[in-house]
Design an enzyme around this catalytic site. Structure first.
Site, PDB file in Angstrom:
ATOM      1  N   PHE A  33       0.858  -1.186   0.000  1.00  0.00           N
ATOM      2  CA  PHE A  33       0.000   0.000   0.000  1.00  0.00           C
ATOM      3  C   PHE A  33       0.888   1.227   0.000  1.00  0.00           C
ATOM      4  O   PHE A  33       1.760   1.360   0.850  1.00  0.00           O
ATOM      5  CB  PHE A  33      -0.923   0.027   1.223  1.00  0.00           C
ATOM      6  CG  PHE A  33      -1.809   1.246   1.246  1.00  0.00           C
ATOM      7  CD1 PHE A  33      -2.939   1.315   0.435  1.00  0.00           C
ATOM      8  CD2 PHE A  33      -1.502   2.345   2.055  1.00  0.00           C
ATOM      9  CE1 PHE A  33      -3.743   2.457   0.430  1.00  0.00           C
ATOM     10  CE2 PHE A  33      -2.303   3.483   2.050  1.00  0.00           C
ATOM     11  CZ  PHE A  33      -3.426   3.535   1.239  1.00  0.00           C
ATOM     12  N   ASP A  39       9.202   2.425   1.303  1.00  0.00           N
ATOM     13  CA  ASP A  39       8.058   3.146   1.852  1.00  0.00           C
ATOM     14  C   ASP A  39       8.029   2.830   3.345  1.00  0.00           C
ATOM     15  O   ASP A  39       7.586   1.750   3.748  1.00  0.00           O
ATOM     16  CB  ASP A  39       6.770   2.687   1.145  1.00  0.00           C
ATOM     17  CG  ASP A  39       5.522   3.351   1.719  1.00  0.00           C
ATOM     18  OD1 ASP A  39       5.616   3.951   2.809  1.00  0.00           O
ATOM     19  OD2 ASP A  39       4.454   3.251   1.074  1.00  0.00           O
ATOM     20  N   LYS A  53       3.126   9.904   8.226  1.00  0.00           N
ATOM     21  CA  LYS A  53       2.444   9.439   9.431  1.00  0.00           C
ATOM     22  C   LYS A  53       3.054   9.975  10.739  1.00  0.00           C
ATOM     23  O   LYS A  53       2.734  11.088  11.123  1.00  0.00           O
ATOM     24  CB  LYS A  53       2.331   7.916   9.412  1.00  0.00           C
ATOM     25  CG  LYS A  53       1.350   7.464   8.300  1.00  0.00           C
ATOM     26  CD  LYS A  53       0.699   6.137   8.556  1.00  0.00           C
ATOM     27  CE  LYS A  53      -0.558   5.962   7.705  1.00  0.00           C
ATOM     28  NZ  LYS A  53      -0.366   5.170   6.487  1.00  0.00           N
TER      29      LYS A  53
HETATM   30  C1  LIG Z   1      -0.617   5.499   5.036  1.00  0.00           C
HETATM   31  C2  LIG Z   1       0.349   4.986   4.070  1.00  0.00           C
HETATM   32  C3  LIG Z   1       0.556   5.636   2.841  1.00  0.00           C
HETATM   33  C4  LIG Z   1      -0.263   6.804   2.384  1.00  0.00           C
HETATM   34  O1  LIG Z   1      -0.159   7.916   3.241  1.00  0.00           O
HETATM   35  P1  LIG Z   1      -1.252   9.071   3.121  1.00  0.00           P
HETATM   36  O2  LIG Z   1      -0.774  10.092   4.117  1.00  0.00           O
HETATM   37  O3  LIG Z   1      -2.576   8.488   3.452  1.00  0.00           O
HETATM   38  O4  LIG Z   1      -1.217   9.583   1.739  1.00  0.00           O
HETATM   39  C5  LIG Z   1       1.529   5.125   1.997  1.00  0.00           C
HETATM   40  N1  LIG Z   1       2.259   4.058   2.340  1.00  0.00           N
HETATM   41  C6  LIG Z   1       2.100   3.418   3.519  1.00  0.00           C
HETATM   42  C7  LIG Z   1       2.962   2.237   3.853  1.00  0.00           C
HETATM   43  C8  LIG Z   1       1.128   3.849   4.414  1.00  0.00           C
HETATM   44  O5  LIG Z   1       0.946   3.184   5.553  1.00  0.00           O
END
Ligand SMILES: *Cc1c(COP(=O)(O)O)cnc(C)c1O
Length: 411
Positions: free
Chosen positions: A142, A227, A258
């Site tokens: 994700f 990521d 985050k």
């Molecule tokens: C939450 C998340 C995203 C996206 O972040 P947003 O602030 O919602 O755009 C991307 N990658 C990972 C692994 C995430 O947990």
């Protein structure tokens, strides 16, 4: 407008005027403190999802509140055409703590991913290889909800209806080195992965595969993008999850967000100078990215998150959870199928519906997140106390009992 009655506040009804992209629980909060959230009806909940790994230092953390309010009285926004001192400070902190040389600030995780992908492609273009555009992602990943982010993750349900899948993105099975070796070729720009998958069900890549990917990237000039939006900034018990490999699998580019703002929107794309060589004036930008409010909170958050005591605490609480969840799995093999994740990114794969289980947990006043592969995830604030951890386990155990009795009744 009719006046709000006490009853409406007690049971908030989802609005018809909000675009219906979320299946929301009929539960709203008005205040938080540490790991505790207080609903509009006054009920207290133990928050073991922390806004999906965002409120890593707990709700209303005094240091973050202070940093935000101090800055709010001084300056909110200027423009990225001026120097923003907070950016210089936070970028220095992040580069000193990581593999990176340079940082771009945005407002979210998806924007950090967007910058990471653009940085990777532009690197190859600048080096005279404009054909190297392919971004290799993985099943269960994700990366956010922009078009590039959903194309990078390849999750069919996030792509459906939004036009053709973009060229230059492909997906491979999770943690399958042979598939990666076979896929990397002359048009590959980068490999993108979460060292510990979040939404996909809290799956951690094996160290051996990460090391081999790093080596393959070095041999082929492929850039490695991590990521760490969810698994980074202390969540696994190291500042970043890649640090567990002790330098054997550092990325070239990394997306962070985050926990970086502890609840204030901010994201960052970190890169080596070599990887970012194509990012020159005019190649990228953001109006709000790195604005003084976000930087003030980010600086205060990172000052806390880098503390060795906090990271040691994460490892200890995670150890306690590991042990307790192993015990719960023994006692509830009909409910708990698998325990996974790393540190305080804990995935519990269930035999019964994870959506229903989240409701059982809410009935115990425990907040947990869902996840892929029928998992629930615990992503508590990193400063969760041992007392709170024990409380969480007690509540989780009662939710297991509920799930068991419901399953028995249905059988
Ligand atoms: C939450 C998340 C995203 C996206 O972040 P947003 O602030 O919602 O755009 C991307 N990658 C990972 C692994 C995430 O947990």
């Amino acid at each position: 407008m009719t006046e709000k009655t006490a009853q409406q506040q007690a049971a908030p009804v989802p609005s018809d005027h909000i675009m219906g992209v979320y299946q929301r629980a009929p539960l709203a909060f008005e205040r938080g403190e540490g790991a505790r959230l207080y609903a509009t009806d006054g009920e207290a909940y133990l928050d073991c999802m922390a806004g999906i790994a965002v409120n890593a230092l707990g709700h209303a953390n005094p240091k973050l509140v202070q940093a935000l309010t101090d800055q709010a009285h001084k300056l909110w926004h200027t423009s990225n055409i001026f120097t923003i001192p907070g950016q210089e400070t936070l970028a220095t902190m992040l580069t000193e703590a990581t593999f990176a040389d340079v940082v771009f600030f945005g407002n979210s995780g998806a924007e950090a991913i967007e910058c990471a992908i653009k940085t990777a492609r532009k690197h190859h273009w600048a080096n005279g290889n404009p054909e190297r555009i392919d971004i290799i992602g993985f099943e269960g990943s994700f990366h956010g909800r922009t078009l590039a982010a959903v194309n990078a993750s390849g999750n069919a349900s996030y792509l459906e209806g939004f036009g053709p899948k973009m060229p230059g993105f492909l997906q491979l099975p999770f943690d399958d080195l042979d598939a990666i070796k076979a896929a990397v070729g002359e048009t590959t720009a980068a490999i993108i992965l979460e060292p510990v998958q979040g939404e996909g069900g809290a799956r951690a890549w094996t160290d051996a595969t990460l090391r081999a990917i790093r080596q393959l990237c070095d041999e082929t000039g492929t850039l490695l993008i991590y990521d760490e939006i969810q698994c980074g900034l202390g969540r696994t018990g190291r500042l970043f999850a890649y640090e567990w490999l002790e330098g054997a699998a550092d990325p070239d580019i990394m997306a962070v967000a985050k926990a970086l703002g502890g609840g204030f929107p901010v994201g960052a794309c970190l890169a080596t100078a070599r990887a970012a060589n194509g990012m020159t004036p005019g190649s990228h930008g953001s109006t709000y990215g790195g604005n003084p409010l976000a930087m003030a909170v980010g600086i205060a958050a990172v000052e806390e998150l880098v503390k060795p005591e906090l990271l040691a605490h994460v490892r200890e609480v995670a150890g306690y959870f590991n042990q307790q969840f192993a015990g719960l799995q023994d006692r509830f093999p009909d409910v708990i199928v698998d325990i996974r994740g790393k540190g305080l990114l804990i995935g519990v794969k269930l035999a019964t519906s994870n959506r229903e289980f989240m409701q059982h947990a809410r009935d115990e006043h425990l907040l947990i997140a869902g996840g892929g592969e029928n998992c629930v995830r615990l992503l508590p604030p990193l400063n969760l106390t041992f007392d709170e951890a024990r409380e969480a386990i007690g509540k989780f155990e009662r939710a297991c009992e509920t799930a068991r009795s419901k399953a028995k009744a249905a059988a």
